[in-house]
Design an enzyme around this catalytic site. Structure first.
Site, mmCIF file in Angstrom:
data_model
loop_
_atom_site.group_PDB
_atom_site.id
_atom_site.type_symbol
_atom_site.label_atom_id
_atom_site.label_comp_id
_atom_site.label_asym_id
_atom_site.label_seq_id
_atom_site.Cartn_x
_atom_site.Cartn_y
_atom_site.Cartn_z
ATOM 1 N N ARG A 96 45.253 44.031 49.260
ATOM 2 C CA ARG A 96 44.473 44.452 47.870
ATOM 3 C C ARG A 96 42.870 44.631 47.858
ATOM 4 O O ARG A 96 42.157 43.869 46.714
ATOM 5 C CB ARG A 96 44.873 43.056 46.560
ATOM 6 C CG ARG A 96 46.537 42.542 46.436
ATOM 7 C CD ARG A 96 47.069 44.101 45.512
ATOM 8 N NE ARG A 96 48.522 43.929 45.580
ATOM 9 C CZ ARG A 96 49.239 44.349 46.303
ATOM 10 N NH1 ARG A 96 48.463 45.483 47.042
ATOM 11 N NH2 ARG A 96 50.325 43.843 46.304
ATOM 12 N N SER A 145 49.754 39.919 38.247
ATOM 13 C CA SER A 145 49.824 38.407 39.894
ATOM 14 C C SER A 145 48.073 37.490 38.785
ATOM 15 O O SER A 145 47.011 38.573 39.694
ATOM 16 C CB SER A 145 49.728 38.804 41.505
ATOM 17 O OG SER A 145 51.498 38.957 40.878
ATOM 18 N N GLU A 215 43.157 37.671 42.088
ATOM 19 C CA GLU A 215 43.964 38.783 42.802
ATOM 20 C C GLU A 215 42.748 39.098 41.001
ATOM 21 O O GLU A 215 42.552 40.676 41.090
ATOM 22 C CB GLU A 215 45.127 39.119 42.568
ATOM 23 C CG GLU A 215 45.292 40.973 42.953
ATOM 24 C CD GLU A 215 46.799 41.338 43.236
ATOM 25 O OE1 GLU A 215 47.300 40.506 43.766
ATOM 26 O OE2 GLU A 215 46.856 41.745 42.116
#
Ligand SMILES: Cc1cc2nc3c(=O)[nH]c(=O)nc-3n(C[C@H](O)[C@H](O)[C@H](O)COP(=O)(O)OP(=O)(O)OC[C@H]3O[C@@H](n4cnc5c(N)ncnc54)[C@H](O)[C@@H]3O)c2cc1C
Length: 222
Positions: A96, A145, A215
């Site tokens: 990510r 998320s 995130e």
């Protein structure tokens, strides 16, 4: 803060040797469907990830053990007014994460994929969608998320084990369905999400020694 529309960068082109060139303004689902239609496998996981290719590249989006940078051959960007091309081996990326220069705007990318039977690719697309529907259809507005998965354990499990399933703070709530999704139960303020996120982090840290990292990107407050 500056908002830039990449709507005009929505080109999709099948190039030679199993490659697709796509603009940063292409919707992830459209890119995945184009690859399927072209008989090219490898981008099935993108189909259920909301947003455009530029956003997906900027965070190296992924699902089910796949990530978009796995398939990138080259990224084209605008950096301080100049168009630059970076091969994958010149990019710094990870889970990510993709390192972009300050002010760098991704314009598009070249993907190298696998030539396969369309029916097999479609089956994998369906499997990704079915999994997403069963685990992520949370019924309330959310940003996906909230925390990255730390190497030790998935974030949803840590949050669940810390007792937060369904926990509510103002209008923000830890989803009953997916504990790494913080949902808006109506009238939630940014501060509700921020306070809830901080509480989760501190309790998970106390219980496990693991520090969760956001995130989501946080811009501003109420
Ligand atoms: C319900 C839900 C499920 C999700 N599931 C997943 C998942 O399974 N896996 C996953 O990885 N992610 C998941 N996400 C997160 C999703 O990947 C991001 O929300 C999305 O990729 C952001 O893309 P966007 O086009 O909306 O970008 P934006 O929200 O517009 O931008 C996001 C960030 O990227 C930057 N950015 C956008 N475009 C460019 C560009 N062209 N050049 C440089 N920087 C740019 C922006 O400046 C901003 O900082 C989920 C989100 C939701 C809401």
């Amino acid at each position: 803060m500056v908002a830039i529309s990449l709507e005009d960068f929505s080109h999709l082109e099948y190039t030679c040797s199993n490659c697709i060139r796509a603009g940063a303004g292409v919707d992830n689902r459209i890119l995945s469907a184009f690859a399927t239609e072209s008989g090219l496998g490898g981008l099935e996981f993108l189909t259920g990830i909301p947003g455009k290719l530029g956003g997906a590249l900027a965070m190296n989006a992924g699902a089910g053990g796949h990530a978009i940078m796995d398939r990138v051959e080259e990224i084209v960007s605008l950096v301080h007014g100049a168009i630059t091309k970076k091969r994958k081996d010149q990019c710094e990326f990870g889970y990510r994460f993709l390192k972009l220069d300050p002010g760098e705007i991704v314009l598009g990318a070249l993907f190298r994929l696998e030539s396969e039977e369309k029916s097999l690719i479609s089956q994998r697309v369906e499997a990704f969608l079915a999994h997403r529907k069963s685990t992520q259809q949370v019924g309330f507005p959310n940003a996906g998320s909230f925390f990255k998965n730390p190497p030790e354990k998935p974030a949803w499990r840590l949050i669940d084990e810390a007792g937060f399933r369904g926990y509510r703070m103002g209008g923000a709530q830890v989803s009953e369905v997916h504990t790494n999704f913080l949902v808006n139960r109506g009238g939630a303020k940014a501060s509700d999400f921020l306070r809830l996120g901080e509480l989760i982090k501190s309790r998970v840290r106390e219980m496990t020694g693991i520090t969760l990292e956001e995130e989501v990107k946080i811009s501003g407050t109420d």
